[in-house]
Write a protein that holds these residues in place. Structure first.
Motif: not given
Length: 518
Positions: A409, A412, A419-421, A423-424, A427-428
């Motif tokens: 994942k 920060t 986090l950028t969209p 990266e989010i 991770n999800a």
């Protein structure tokens, strides 16, 4: 047809005048004696003369079965291979030598089979071997290439499976077998050029790499493009020394602190067919500090087996993975890892990977890790980290022996606080697909550097800390992560003891690694 272009205008089967019969015209000789003398004379010539001959580039366009008797074929042009295969019929070569210091040595464009046995293929700045199907071939075309009992060396990529081009799509498939051979990477001697891969390519139909000696290459990297392999993948019984991604200085050396991220094996976006196996087994991999530049020794990046046939990583001995800067406390590499959640292809996570009965030694940052995916298992492995540098000091990058945690994942930091969209979303995806991973019956002892100092500035724990395993999650059943054995802080000779155990294991199993010839 084969179109020889020898350096002196003589074809490879030319018989020099000195090899012709010395019987003078008009002398009496029986028919039998004339036949015997002719055969012996020509045979002696072939054995003594042909092996010393040198020729220029060769082109093969039809079915060929060619014994070179050690003859050498050389190109001195970057855009002209020493050997070009453009055939839709079988080609088999034996005892040939091909050289090109500037460009591709052997170019194979075929929809049939190519076999090279007892060959010596020596490259330099270009790829040693490029394998593909013709540009006009249908996507169903297959090039089947077997390299056996041979020597392959060079400074760039040694074997390029070149069957998928961004502007053309698939050019068919490749079945590649490399067996019982010596594979050697040499310094490319071009400033800032990294050491070349042994094998690189996209979506092979089958890949079999067995019983080779592999030295100073950047390893094997396969991109499956999210497609199931049509046939099996087997990387087994190889003896591997110093996986190296370092950049050349251009003067017979390597920059000490710059490297590509390379592996002994990285399988990316690769799917196992429901009835075809993928296996990495019985390999001996030894990387020495200061002579290698490897990140993960085996990286399974968004690749998957099946429940019935897991992607199997078993009975390997892996020793060594070190930061290039010996004083650095930062290093991302290690032994064996499941990795990644990039949504580029349909595979979003590594799954059904079985990591069993391996010995992983001194890979500093981690030994074995499930960092992404589901239905992955670590069983019966021995993981030992003495983690000493040539100076005798513990590497400051030493961390932990075995983990199950979502290490892939994004996080920060002070330099990257938000986090950028993308990266989010990344991770999800890891969160959603991280489950049913297990670790049982493993033995782990791992030395971690402890920088704590006392009032005098001396290390409080100069022998380091024993940090064995951390299983962030073993859902849905916590019992999936027991039992495992803590070996305690490893003794200084523990890595050598483990290598002795490996040799005993090979002997008991009747397994040998590497070629059966020198």
């Amino acid at each position: 047809m084969i179109e020889p272009r020898p350096t002196k205008g003589l074809g490879p089967w030319y018989v020099p005048p000195r090899c012709k019969s010395h019987h003078k015209q008009g002398e009496s000789m029986s028919y039998y004696n004339r036949i015997v003398i002719s055969i012996l004379s020509i045979a002696a010539c072939m054995l003594t003369s042909t092996s010393a001959m040198a020729y220029g580039p060769q082109l093969i366009t039809t079915a060929t079965n060619w014994n070179c008797f050690g003859a050498s074929y050389t190109s001195t042009a970057a855009n002209t291979p020493a050997l070009t295969i453009k055939a839709s019929a079988p080609v088999a070569l034996n005892g040939c030598k091909f050289n090109n210091a500037l460009g591709t040595v052997v170019l194979i464009e075929t929809t049939s089979t190519f076999t090279c046995t007892n060959c010596i293929i020596t490259g330099g700045q270009g790829s040693a071997i490029v394998v593909t199907t013709p540009a006009t071939a249908p996507a169903s075309a297959i090039a089947t290439v077997t390299l056996d009992h041979s020597n392959i060396s060079g400074g760039n990529t040694l074997i390029d499976i070149h069957n998928f081009l961004a502007n053309q799509g698939s050019r068919g498939g490749v079945n590649l077998t490399v067996n019982n051979s010596y594979i050697t990477g040499v310094n490319p001697n071009v400033a800032n050029q990294p050491q070349g891969r042994f094998i690189v390519g996209s979506s092979p139909h089958t890949l079999v790499v067995t019983r080779n000696n592999i030295t100073n290459t950047a390893g094997i990297k396969i991109n499956g493009l999210g497609k199931p392999m049509a046939g099996p993948l087997l990387i087994s019984k190889n003896s591997v020394s110093n996986i190296n991604g370092r950049l050349s200085t251009g003067n017979n050396g390597y920059y000490p602190q710059t490297s590509e991220l390379v592996q002994f094996v990285q399988l990316g976006y690769l799917k196992s067919n429901y009835n075809k196996s993928m296996e990495i087994s019985w390999n001996q991999v030894i990387n020495q500090p200061g002579q290698s530049g490897v990140e993960d020794n085996i990286n399974i990046y968004q690749s998957e087996g099946t429940q019935a046939l897991p992607l199997l990583i078993a009975n390997n001995f892996i020793r060594g993975a070190y930061p290039l800067d010996m004083n650095s406390a930062s290093f991302s590499g290690g032994g064996i890892i499941t990795d990644g959640a990039d949504p580029t292809y349909t595979i979003h996570t590594p799954s059904y990977v079985k990591i069993d009965s391996n010995q992983v030694v001194d890979t500093v940052n981690y030994g074995i890790s499930i960092a992404a995916g589901h239905h992955n298992s670590m069983t019966n492995n021995t993981v030992v980290g003495v983690n000493r540098l040539p100076s005798g000091k513990i590497s400051k990058a030493s961390n932990i022996g075995m983990t199950i945690w979502m290490g892939a994942k994004y996080g920060t930091s002070a330099a990257h606080p938000v986090l950028t969209p993308e990266e989010i979303a990344f991770n999800a995806d890891i969160d959603a697909n991280f489950h049913d991973n297990s670790a049982t019956n493993n033995k782990v002892g791992w030395t971690r550097y402890d920088g704590t100092v006392d009032a005098n500035g001396d290390l409080t724990n100069p022998a380091g800390l024993n940090v064995t395993y951390w299983f962030q999650t073993c859902n849905p059943d916590p019992m999936q992560c027991v039992p495992n054995q803590d070996l305690g802080l490893p003794a200084l000779n523990a890595a050598n003891v483990e290598f002795t155990n490996w040799q005993t294991k090979l002997s008991n199993a009747g397994v040998t690694v590497g070629p059966n010839w020198q």
